[in-house]
Scaffold this motif. Structure first.
Motif, PDB file in Angstrom:
ATOM      1  N   PRO A 187      64.880  48.336  12.272  1.00 31.46           N
ATOM      2  CA  PRO A 187      66.054  47.465  12.143  1.00 31.46           C
ATOM      3  C   PRO A 187      65.919  46.402  11.063  1.00 31.46           C
ATOM      4  O   PRO A 187      66.799  45.553  10.943  1.00 31.46           O
ATOM      5  CB  PRO A 187      66.125  46.801  13.526  1.00 31.46           C
ATOM      6  N   PRO A 210      78.267  49.258  16.598  1.00 31.47           N
ATOM      7  CA  PRO A 210      77.182  50.196  16.263  1.00 31.47           C
ATOM      8  C   PRO A 210      77.641  51.637  16.144  1.00 31.47           C
ATOM      9  O   PRO A 210      77.025  52.431  15.445  1.00 31.47           O
ATOM     10  CB  PRO A 210      76.190  50.019  17.417  1.00 31.47           C
ATOM     11  N   HIS A 253      70.072  52.752   5.308  1.00 33.52           N
ATOM     12  CA  HIS A 253      70.527  51.918   6.419  1.00 33.52           C
ATOM     13  C   HIS A 253      71.427  52.725   7.362  1.00 33.52           C
ATOM     14  O   HIS A 253      71.328  52.621   8.594  1.00 33.52           O
ATOM     15  CB  HIS A 253      71.287  50.714   5.849  1.00 33.52           C
ATOM     16  N   LYS A 261      70.775  53.455  11.344  1.00 29.90           N
ATOM     17  CA  LYS A 261      71.730  53.097  12.398  1.00 29.90           C
ATOM     18  C   LYS A 261      72.205  54.336  13.163  1.00 29.90           C
ATOM     19  O   LYS A 261      72.410  54.282  14.375  1.00 29.90           O
ATOM     20  CB  LYS A 261      72.928  52.362  11.792  1.00 29.90           C
ATOM     21  N   SER A 288      72.272  55.302  17.278  1.00 30.44           N
ATOM     22  CA  SER A 288      73.621  55.333  17.833  1.00 30.44           C
ATOM     23  C   SER A 288      73.749  56.460  18.848  1.00 30.44           C
ATOM     24  O   SER A 288      73.119  57.510  18.726  1.00 30.44           O
ATOM     25  CB  SER A 288      74.641  55.514  16.707  1.00 30.44           C
TER      26      SER A 288
END
Length: 973
Positions: A62, A849, A878, A882, A886
């Motif tokens: 993160p 998110p 990135h 993510k 998710s």
């Protein structure tokens, strides 16, 4: 900005610093909406400016991590030298410790960023300054003790002038002056600090500084001797004792974990002032390892206390025994110290005086274990000696004054694994590492539970760790499994429960009906049928009894094993008011969740039956409402289960709607879909067609987000039939809009187009503004895929305008993304990037998110078209990060396709190929025909670039066939 980001990374060198923390470092409490994006651009610039930048600042999960060696960073070198100094002192090498401390202090260059780093960095700078002063004080202690008092007075004077209110520094200056023959100057220092404290803070000097002053005034001949021994941490000379008592229990060799707590206990003992007892009180729930920690600390500190050690179990929570009175405890302690029985008074006052007389002047370790109350302990604390008293108790003994408190919670996972390895054996743990980790988690990090589980496995060598894990997963049997040879978690908790007053027991029992682990005061008030303040008082009493954990103001948690215990208590003693309590709690949940969703999702259709379920709190802005939903997501899921299984069918049918809305912004996961399935079941059992239709539609969208498209279409078609049976035009339009969305994902673009046009027209006729916006937004995507970019732009712009008019942020994010695609299709790259940036800012503003990977991928696609490949690569990386965390699967293929485009443009064909293959596999598995065709097209292009002509032709032919079936023109491929 670059300086602040770099410093924030170096302050935590070697550890991952989340982007959110770098945002705080850059802007304190007022970051712009684009803060995360700006941080990533800043990191990219830093990598370009710093030698070996990409290897020095690496992306990690993160955030980012600074990779530096100890010799490259003064801070790391300083910390290493301080550790070496501490180790030298423990080994009795004072001169070596002095040398290391001098080296460490010589690295100081002043406040970080000269005090201009903002709130977060300034706070870290203050902490480093405190470390520096503590190290300096330790250095001066050693030098004064070594006879260098005269040599250090000048240096100490300089530090005192920098920190005139720091009494610990002033005491060392006074001592140095006194020992170097400057008694008048030492006394003058006390006058100075007394006046300064009075002028600046309106307070008197501390008791320790005042005592030092008084001893100097009286020219105490033992001052130098006593102070030297205290600074060395060595025991004070005392009259020889024939036989010092040593009654500490066995220090278990497999003691593990609690390193921080053990260091704190030892540190408190080492810093203890002379002339008074030091009292450390350890509290925590039964089985948390308080006694083991106290015994380990006492053994480690034994050399500092040459007059012996005493241990006594006060039986505060011992099955079948009443707590030991202070009178009897004094008698037992004196007997353990070998005081003849005829010298132990039989009256209370005489025995207390004899105990205090025995302890006077001694340096001993005294463990008062398993205390029930402050009154039981108070009379056992020595009044005037240099002893260490360690008290263990379940409740915090708030009636004791002058105590160092330390509460023991659950072991961190790493400590729990370490304890399991020590008790079960490393080989067996390493054979099943995943099962071992789950075993520790199922034990709730409670040392007693881990030890019992380990003992059961040790006695059953034919069992695998996984077998015990499977048995522990049964929530109803877990406490029974964690029982061995008469000791167990359930028995330990039962003693705490039985010791509570009746009103606390009733409140605790009712908490057994709470479906989740976390609860706030409003939930408790609903469950207990009282006001919030009274509920909070009851919860705080349970915290004091260590049956509840206080997390933050107004929020509490039940340890997993305590939760199992209280549920067993609640189920075993059903009372007439239990059903009403559960109904009140469910009403509270529904009212709060409905109101929160109304605030976060403006323009959604109300449900008539909700009129009586109003929230008892107003949310004045979206962030507050969304925060409530985030914090209560787990409890709401559990509430659906409890309502369905407990026969509260209307609540089980209604709550999933709010969970569906919340999941649409935070991301669906299998648990949310289970709740929606139970909502469908409860609706059918009620025979309520309206709620059945609603839950079918929401469950369909949950399955769509997980890539289960055929299931989604089937549920939506059933929901359309129900809507027509009820003649509910609103509901029919809603379901048809979702069908259009599913068809678009499946590549049935013409059917999706017709449905979306029909829904948009019907929504305007019905005045259903929110649905009109969402159907126009979906039209934008479909038209982009069909290559009709001008129409797509018009449709998406109208959608954005509608969402802005009703302040709907969530849906505007996707509309802006589709608008960016239309702009890119028309070659307007700057405009496309601006739309993608706007989508990203809104996405970060509300925290989405589920949508964030798609928005980041959109930016990466535009940046590739603009030739900004470095920034595109960072954006794609990135997005992949993510997407990996998710729960929404529907967009994964798109994200991998975007990453493949970036790598292809950078000439990294192998990585591009890997990303394109992943996208193709996902698209095929989920039947995402448009994404499958795109993946094949890009695979063909990459194969061509690698010189694999035949493979390229095969992929291109397959892509052309799919695109032709979907009527996608070449210009849009």
């Amino acid at each position: 900005m670059q300086r602040r980001v770099l410093v924030a990374l170096l302050l935590d060198a070697g550890r991952v610093v989340p982007v959110s923390r770098l945002v705080t470092a850059g802007w304190d409490d007022e970051p712009p909406n684009s803060a995360e994006h700006q941080v990533r651009k800043t990191v990219a610039k830093l990598r370009g400016r710093i030698p070996h930048g990409p290897e020095t600042i690496v992306t990690d999960g993160p955030g980012y991590r600074a990779v530096v060696e100890t010799g490259q960073l003064d801070l790391l070198l300083h910390q290493q030298l301080i550790r070496q100094a501490r180790e030298s002192l423990e080994a009795g090498q004072a001169e070596r410790a002095v040398a290391r401390l001098r080296e460490a202090l010589a690295l100081w260059r002043g406040p970080v960023l000269a005090g201009s780093g903002g709130q977060m960095i300034d706070a870290a700078s203050t902490a480093l300054e405190e470390q520096r002063l503590s190290a300096a004080e330790q250095l001066y202690d050693l030098r004064i003790d070594a006879g260098e008092a005269a040599e250090v007075t000048g240096e100490l004077r300089g530090l005192v002038d920098e920190h005139p209110l720091r009494e610990t520094l002033r005491s060392r200056l006074m001592l140095a002056l006194y020992r170097s023959g400057q008694q008048a100057a030492a006394l003058d220092e006390f006058s100075r600090v007394r006046d300064h404290l009075a002028d600046e803070l309106g307070i008197d000097p501390s008791a320790q500084l005042t005592e030092l002053h008084e001893r100097m005034l009286g020219q105490d001949p033992s001052l130098v001797l006593v102070e030297r021994s205290a600074q060395r941490g060595a025991p004070r000379a005392a009259a020889p004792v024939a036989e010092a008592p040593h009654t500490l229990p066995f220090d278990v060799p497999d003691f593990s974990g609690r390193r921080g707590e053990l260091e704190r206990v030892c540190d408190v003992a080492r810093r203890a002032p002379t002339g008074t007892s030091t009292v450390i009180a350890l509290d925590g729930m039964g089985g948390s390892g308080k006694t083991a920690l106290a015994v380990r600390a006492a053994h480690q500190l034994a050399e500092r206390y040459p007059d012996g050690s005493l241990f006594i179990d006060l039986h505060g929570f011992t099955p079948g025994q009443a707590p030991l009175s202070a009178f009897h405890a004094q008698g037992d302690l004196l007997a353990a110290a070998s005081i003849p029985s005829d010298e132990v008074p039989t009256v209370s006052a005489g025995r207390a005086a004899r105990w205090q007389s025995y302890m006077h002047g001694r340096r001993m370790v005294l463990i008062l274990d398993n205390a029930a109350s402050s009154e039981q302990v108070r009379a056992l604390i020595p009044a005037s000696c240099d002893s260490l008293v360690i008290v263990t108790s379940r409740p915090r003994l708030t009636g004791l004054d002058g105590v160092e408190w330390l509460s023991l919670g659950a072991l961190p996972e790493g400590d729990g694994n370490q304890l399991l390895r020590a008790t079960l054996g490393a080989e067996r743990v390493e054979r099943e590492p995943e099962a071992a980790g789950e075993l520790v988690r199922l034990c709730g990090g409670l040392p007693l539970a881990v030890r019992i589980a380990s003992a059961r496995l040790a006695n059953r060598p034919h069992w695998t760790v996984q077998r015990l894990v499977d048995r522990l997963r049964d929530h109803n049997r877990r406490l029974d499994e964690l029982t061995s040879e008469g000791r167990g978690v359930a028995g330990a908790l039962l003693l705490s429960y039985q010791s509570m007053p009746r009103d606390q027991q009733s409140a605790f029992r009712l908490l057994g009906h709470h479906p989740g682990r976390y609860l706030d005061t409003r939930e408790a008030a609903a469950l207990l049928d009282t006001d919030v303040l009274t509920a909070e008082d009851l919860l705080e009493e349970l915290v004091d009894a260590r049956l509840l954990e206080a997390r933050e103001p107004g929020v509490y948690a039940l340890h997993d094993l305590v939760r199992s215990f209280v549920q067993r208590v609640a189920q075993g003693s059903r009372e007439p008011g239990d059903e009403s309590a559960m109904r009140r709690l469910l009403d509270h949940y529904l009212g709060m969740a409905r109101h929160a969703c109304d605030v976060v999702f403006p323009g959604r259709r109300p449900i008539e039956d909700d009129a009586e379920h109003r929230a008892d709190s107003e949310f004045d802005h979206k962030e507050k409402a969304l925060q409530w939903l985030d914090h209560h997501h787990g409890s709401l899921l559990a509430a659906v289960d409890a309502a369905h299984d407990g026969g509260h069918l209307w609540h089980a049918a209604r709550l999933p709607r709010e969970l569906g809305f919340h999941s649409s912004i935070r991301g669906y996961d299998p648990r949310a879909n289970v709740a929606l399935e139970k909502g469908v079941s409860a609706s059918r059992l009620l025979g309520d067609r309206s709620l059945t239709r609603l839950n079918l539609m929401n469950l369909a969208m949950g399955k769509w987000r997980l890539g289960q498209l055929r299931d989604s279409v089937g549920l939506l078609e059933e929901a359309v039939v129900l809507s027509r049976q009820m003649a509910d035009e609103y509901s029919e339009a809603e379901c048809q809009a979702r069908l259009g969305q599913a068809y678009s994902s499946m590549g049935e673009l013409e059917q999706a187009l017709q449905l979306s046009l029909q829904v948009s027209r019907r929504a305007r006729e019905l005045g259903f503004t929110r649905l009109d916006g969402s159907s126009l937004s979906m039209l934008g995507l479909i038209l982009v895929r069909l290559g009709r970019f001008e129409e797509a732009m018009e449709s998406a712009e109208r959608a954005v305008a509608i969402f802005d008019s009703i302040e709907e942020i969530q849906l505007s994010v996707t509309a802006l993304s589709y608008l960016s695609q239309a702009s890119e299709g028309l070659g307007r790259f700057e405009e496309a990037l601006a739309r993608a940036d706007a989508a990203l800012e809104r996405c970060q503003q509300i925290g989405m998110p589920a949508a964030l990977p798609l928005v980041l991928a959109r930016r990466a696609d535009v940046l590739v078209r603009m030739g900004e490949l470095d920034e595109a690569a960072d954006c794609a990386e990135h997005a992949l990060s993510k997407a990996a965390s998710s729960t929404n699967d529907i967009n994964r293929a798109t994200v991998h396709l975007s990453a493949g485009r970036v790598r292809y443009a950078m000439g990294d064909l192998d990585t591009a190929l890997a990303q394109q293959r992943l996208a193709h596999e996902i698209a095929c598995r989920m039947e995402l025909r448009y994404d499958e065709a795109c993946a094949l097209w890009h695979l063909a292009r990459t194969a061509d670039a690698q010189g694999h002509g035949q493979t390229a032709r095969q992929h291109r032919s397959a892509a052309d066939s799919l695109f032709s079936l979907m009527k996608v023109p070449e210009a849009a491929r």
